[in-house]
Design a protein around this motif. Structure first.
Motif: not given
Length: 376
Positions: A289-294, A314-329
């Motif tokens: 789900n996190l990979l899909t969101l990214a 998981a820490g690296a995954l969450k960091a990547l997702v956070t960056e992708a979401v914040n940049e996109y939105f």
């Protein structure tokens, strides 16, 4: 007595199989027609008026955005007459009160404009502000049966969830309210998921039955246009706890959240104990789900993202997702902050949309009364 049990079970199985076959055939027809409409939108956008609606029961989140909201601007920009319903009356279909309704309505208007809906080209309006539309519910109720209402999937699900609590009349007649929302403004295009097709079919049936029972307001011209589905293959995003994303579960990333708030909630997102990150929706739903969101936020294909993280955990995954979401939105959130700071503008947009909706609704109600010979 026990020997009599197999026959009913076999009959029931046969009925279930027939129902599934019928549903699959109906879905196939709806998908084919939706593809035809998609192709026609770029050629003849003026043929269509699109209506979609959202209940202001809480703050809009990323599930809403990727499920439906991001399509609003795209449809508008193709030249389709776009209507966005703030379904405030529908808040009380399954609730005992409206909550902070004013705040939530204005928040929804801000979200709508922030994702690119242009009030000079689209109509944003509130359900409760259009009495002529709601007046259609009375004749519509005479066109449906109680058994039809009970068969509606949303009504059935609510009945099962009440655990013996009596269902309100408003909840039981929810499909009729939705039909009035669609038909009053002569919408002939409604973006829906597969699970919402029964609601749209109920609206079509009501329109057809009205013509059969009361005739037509003008010769050879039906009172209501026939709404059709614009089916979307919206990605299903889970909540941060791995369950269904829901405002009531508080497991969402809201559009209004800051970058820091987004980072904080994503740190708490559920994953699993495996360190190597892989995309496997069946076996690893939370990680996938996190990979899909990214991926939805432009970070690449889910499989590629997983490979790039590898055994970083998981820490690296969450960091990547956070960056992708914040940049996109970031642009959406910046625009939203400007809009929220100008309440007068939000109210003006809503008043403008309400005025247009009332005008169209009154025209439709006049046609209904003419067909029913109630012009006196």
């Amino acid at each position: 007595m026990t020997e009599q049990n197999p026959a009913p079970a076999t009959a029931s199985s046969a009925e279930d199989a027939l129902a599934r076959s019928t549903d699959e055939a109906s879905l196939a027809r709806s998908l084919a027609r939706s593809e035809q409409i998609q192709a026609d939108l770029d050629v003849n956008p003026g043929r269509y008026r699109m209506l979609t609606g959202v209940r202001p029961t809480g703050n809009m989140h990323l599930g809403h955005y990727f499920g439906t909201m991001r399509s609003w601007k795209a449809i508008q920009d193709r030249g389709v007459d776009t209507w966005i319903l703030v379904a405030d009356y529908q808040v009380i279909t399954d609730r005992d009160g409206v909550g902070p309704i004013r705040e939530r309505v204005l928040s929804l208007v801000a979200d709508t404009l922030a994702v690119g809906v242009d009030p000079s080209r689209s109509t944003v309006f509130a359900h409760s502000a259009v009495p002529a539309a709601n007046q259609l519910i009375l004749p519509f109720l005479s066109l449906v049966t109680e058994s039809e209402l009970h068969r509606n999937p949303t009504v059935k699900a609510e009945l099962e969830a009440t655990a013996g609590r009596a269902m309100s009349g408003l909840m039981l007649t929810y499909p009729v309210h939705q039909a009035a929302d669609i038909l009053f403004c002569q919408a002939n295009l409604v973006p829906v998921g597969k699970d919402q097709l029964p609601h749209l079919e109920q609206a079509r049936l009501i329109a057809q039955r009205f013509d059969r029972r009361y005739g037509r307001a003008v010769k050879d011209h039906p009172v209501f246009r026939r709404p059709e589905a614009l089916l979307s293959e919206a990605p299903l995003l889970l909540g941060l706890d791995g369950e269904k994303m829901s405002k009531s579960r508080h497991n969402t990333i809201e559009l209004r959240m800051s970058a820091d708030e987004t980072a904080a909630v994503l740190k708490k997102a559920k994953t699993d104990s495996q360190r190597v990150i892989t995309f496997d929706p069946a076996a690893r739903p939370e990680v996938s789900n996190l990979l899909t969101l990214a991926s939805l936020c432009g970070a690449g294909a889910p499989e590629q993202i997983a490979e790039s993280i590898g055994d970083a955990g998981a820490g690296a995954l969450k960091a990547l997702v956070t960056e992708a979401v914040n940049e996109y939105f970031a642009p959406v959130r910046a625009r939203r902050a400007e809009l929220v700071a100008d309440e007068a503008h939000l109210l003006a947009v809503l008043r403008q949309g309400n005025d247009r909706a009332r005008e169209v609704a009154q025209t439709t109600l006049d046609a209904v009364r003419t067909a029913m010979h109630m012009t006196y």
